[in-house]
Design an enzyme around this catalytic site. Structure first.
Site, PDB file in Angstrom:
ATOM      1  N   HIS A  48       0.513  -7.497  18.494  1.00 16.72           N
ATOM      2  CA  HIS A  48       1.635  -8.060  17.750  1.00 16.72           C
ATOM      3  C   HIS A  48       2.946  -7.696  18.448  1.00 16.72           C
ATOM      4  CE1 HIS A  48       3.531  -9.719  14.132  1.00 16.72           C
ATOM      5  NE2 HIS A  48       4.379  -8.698  14.177  1.00 16.72           N
ATOM      6  N   ASP A  62      -3.826  -9.273  17.554  1.00 13.68           N
ATOM      7  CA  ASP A  62      -2.737  -9.075  16.595  1.00 13.68           C
ATOM      8  C   ASP A  62      -3.309  -8.597  15.261  1.00 13.68           C
ATOM      9  OD1 ASP A  62      -0.600  -9.290  14.782  1.00 13.68           O
ATOM     10  OD2 ASP A  62       0.253 -11.004  15.855  1.00 13.68           O
ATOM     11  N   SER A 105       7.368 -12.781  14.650  1.00 10.49           N
ATOM     12  CA  SER A 105       7.032 -12.189  13.366  1.00 10.49           C
ATOM     13  C   SER A 105       8.012 -12.658  12.290  1.00 10.49           C
ATOM     14  CB  SER A 105       6.994 -10.658  13.505  1.00 10.49           C
ATOM     15  OG  SER A 105       6.352 -10.062  12.411  1.00 10.49           O
TER      16      SER A 105
END
Length: 330
Positions: free
Chosen positions: A160, A126, A39
């Site tokens: 995610h 995600d 991320s």
């Protein structure tokens, strides 16, 4: 650019520098360094690798978008660099800026970048990073790299997080500590692609995690980072063998103040470190509710430090360079 016994699991113990032995002198060759990140850490890994592709030879990027997507603007970041694409990502303009930086010496040369190996992952479940955003990162790299040096994993039903074999929450959940129990060794798959001749992992990590004093080492450059980061040192490296370096950047809300040692211990890199003479540096950010505003302790990928956040003059990039150099220069 030349130059962790049993891993502790108690957070309070982990953050106390008196609880650790002194970091040993390491024989560290930085010329074959690699990076990874999730991320915001993925954004940071890409920025860092492009800045220093002369000695940072590869990057594994999980759930992130194109380098300089935000163009030094938080509203732009929110508009088309995270979970939606409210307006088209101006990839041609962004790449033009990156190439200008390369000519100016603010990124590595295009020839050096072209030698890199890049591994990308985006999960189909995600909901934090839109597929169009991750696809734009892949497209960006296609302009720089031969196809054989770029691998994009995009067919896994992952939320995610950092996918692992058996650590963290269920694979369809994106919750702290943002590790997913997916029966998938993302760290291993990534390292196999970006590290030449990777050997099979150890059954269990047997090295030592040491704290490093980030702000003491990097000074004001580390002002937006935590006081301490961490480094995993395999026994072989501690005993004097020549080793290489991998730097892994945590995601937002995944710093040690929030999740303890979960990412440092369980992301999956340390088992490979033991069998491959690989020291793993885990730099740490910190949360801030004041200027610069960074309440989720993200790495800077939109410009909260300064306008150079995505090139060699970026404060955090410079700070992590100093951390890496300090490991090899003790």
């Amino acid at each position: 650019m030349k130059t962790l016994p049993f891993v502790l699991s108690s957070f309070a113990f982990a953050l106390s520098s008196t609880a650790y032995a002194t970091l040993p002198v390491l024989k560290l060759n930085l010329d074959q360094t690699t990076v990874s990140g999730l991320s915001s850490g993925g954004y940071m890994a890409a920025q860092f690798q492009l800045s220093h592709a002369d000695w940072v030879k590869g990057a594994a990027i999980v759930a992130a978008g194109p380098v300089y997507c935000a163009q030094n603007n938080l509203m732009t970041a929110l508009d088309h660099c995270i979970n939606k694409v409210g307006s088209p990502i101006p990839l041609a303009d962004i790449n033009k800026q990156l190439k200008e930086w390369s000519v100016q010496g603010l990124l590595a040369s295009e020839a050096e970048i072209k030698q890199s190996k890049i591994w990308l992952l985006h999960g189909t479940a995600d909901q934090k990073i839109a597929k169009e955003v991750a696809d734009a990162l892949h497209q960006q790299y296609q302009e720089w790299l031969p196809a054989a040096q770029l691998n994009y994993v995009q067919d896994k039903n992952f939320a995610h997080h950092m996918p692992t074999l058996n650590e963290g929450n269920t694979c369809d959940k994106s919750e702290a500590p943002f590790l997913g129990k997916c029966n998938y060794d993302a760290a291993g798959e990534a390292l196999k692609f970006i590290q030449a001749g990777l050997k099979a992992p150890a059954d269990h990590p047997s090295g030592t995690v040491y704290p490093i004093e980030q702000q003491k080492i990097a000074g004001d450059l580390a002002a937006t980072m935590a006081e301490q980061g961490f480094v995993y040192v395999p026994k072989s490296c501690e005993q004097g063998q020549s080793c290489t370096l991998h730097i892994s950047f945590h995601g937002c809300n995944q710093h040690a103040d929030a999740v303890g040692m979960a990412y440092v211990e369980k992301a999956g890199f340390n088992r490979y470190a033991d069998s491959n003479n690989l020291v793993v540096l885990y730099p740490q950010t910190r949360a801030s509710n004041l200027m610069p505003m960074n309440p989720q302790a993200c790495w800077d990928w939109w410009g909260y430090t300064d306008a150079n956040y995505a090139n060699r003059k970026g404060q955090q990039i410079q700070a992590v360079v100093k951390l890496a150099q300090s490991l090899g220069a003790r």
